[in-house]
Design a protein around this motif. Sequence first.
Motif, mmCIF file in Angstrom:
data_model
loop_
_atom_site.group_PDB
_atom_site.id
_atom_site.type_symbol
_atom_site.label_atom_id
_atom_site.label_comp_id
_atom_site.label_asym_id
_atom_site.label_seq_id
_atom_site.Cartn_x
_atom_site.Cartn_y
_atom_site.Cartn_z
ATOM 1 N N ARG A 88 23.378 48.771 61.716
ATOM 2 C CA ARG A 88 24.572 49.145 62.507
ATOM 3 C C ARG A 88 24.248 49.265 63.988
ATOM 4 O O ARG A 88 25.015 48.811 64.831
ATOM 5 C CB ARG A 88 25.153 50.468 62.005
ATOM 6 N N GLU A 114 26.097 47.148 66.699
ATOM 7 C CA GLU A 114 27.137 47.827 67.468
ATOM 8 C C GLU A 114 26.716 48.309 68.849
ATOM 9 O O GLU A 114 27.577 48.602 69.677
ATOM 10 C CB GLU A 114 27.674 49.015 66.662
ATOM 11 N N ILE A 171 25.612 56.826 65.517
ATOM 12 C CA ILE A 171 25.615 55.991 64.313
ATOM 13 C C ILE A 171 24.677 56.580 63.260
ATOM 14 O O ILE A 171 25.031 56.682 62.074
ATOM 15 C CB ILE A 171 25.208 54.543 64.660
ATOM 16 N N GLU A 176 25.906 57.806 59.512
ATOM 17 C CA GLU A 176 25.360 57.227 58.276
ATOM 18 C C GLU A 176 24.635 58.289 57.447
ATOM 19 O O GLU A 176 24.773 58.328 56.222
ATOM 20 C CB GLU A 176 24.423 56.061 58.597
#
Length: 182
Positions: free
Chosen positions: A63, A67, A134, A138
Amino acid sequence: MTLLAARESTITEDGTTDWAELRRRRRALAALREALKVPDLPPEVVSVYRPTAPELADRIVTRILREVTAFATADPFVRSALTEAINRAVMHFVDVLANVPWTGPDVYDFFRRIGNLQGAAGQDLDAMRAAHHIATQESWDDLRRVSIDLNLPAETMARLGDTLFAYQRQLLDQAIVGFVVA
């Protein structure tokens, strides 16, 4: 990691145990658990959570690289350092929850190094903050799922979340330290 593995990691070249080092690691773990306010957890939390840790680390790295532009376009050395830092941080967090002394390299050093690399590359702090956001999302998704699956009380689940957020703040603080000295 088990307590036996932690003890074995302090065996010296002549085959004796470095008891002073083992005691130092236990004191460091106790101080960290106190600072993070780690709740007492049933053993099954760690036994269910530990096997998912490598997958969690992979999801976090994927991610971030997808991102966060600064990391997605970073040179391979920075990407490798990021992957190593995330893997070590996830495993370190699991060991902290399990009350097992960490035997690997200093996780905070890895995060200072990431911050230093980002600062030296002329990046700003926004990329690090986004990456930590992030990682926190997660990690919380995984912890929440395990907590629900094990039917943990809401108070334990909340305290576990507070522990995760405090840990992530410490990691971000170390990355910022590395960034500032770049």
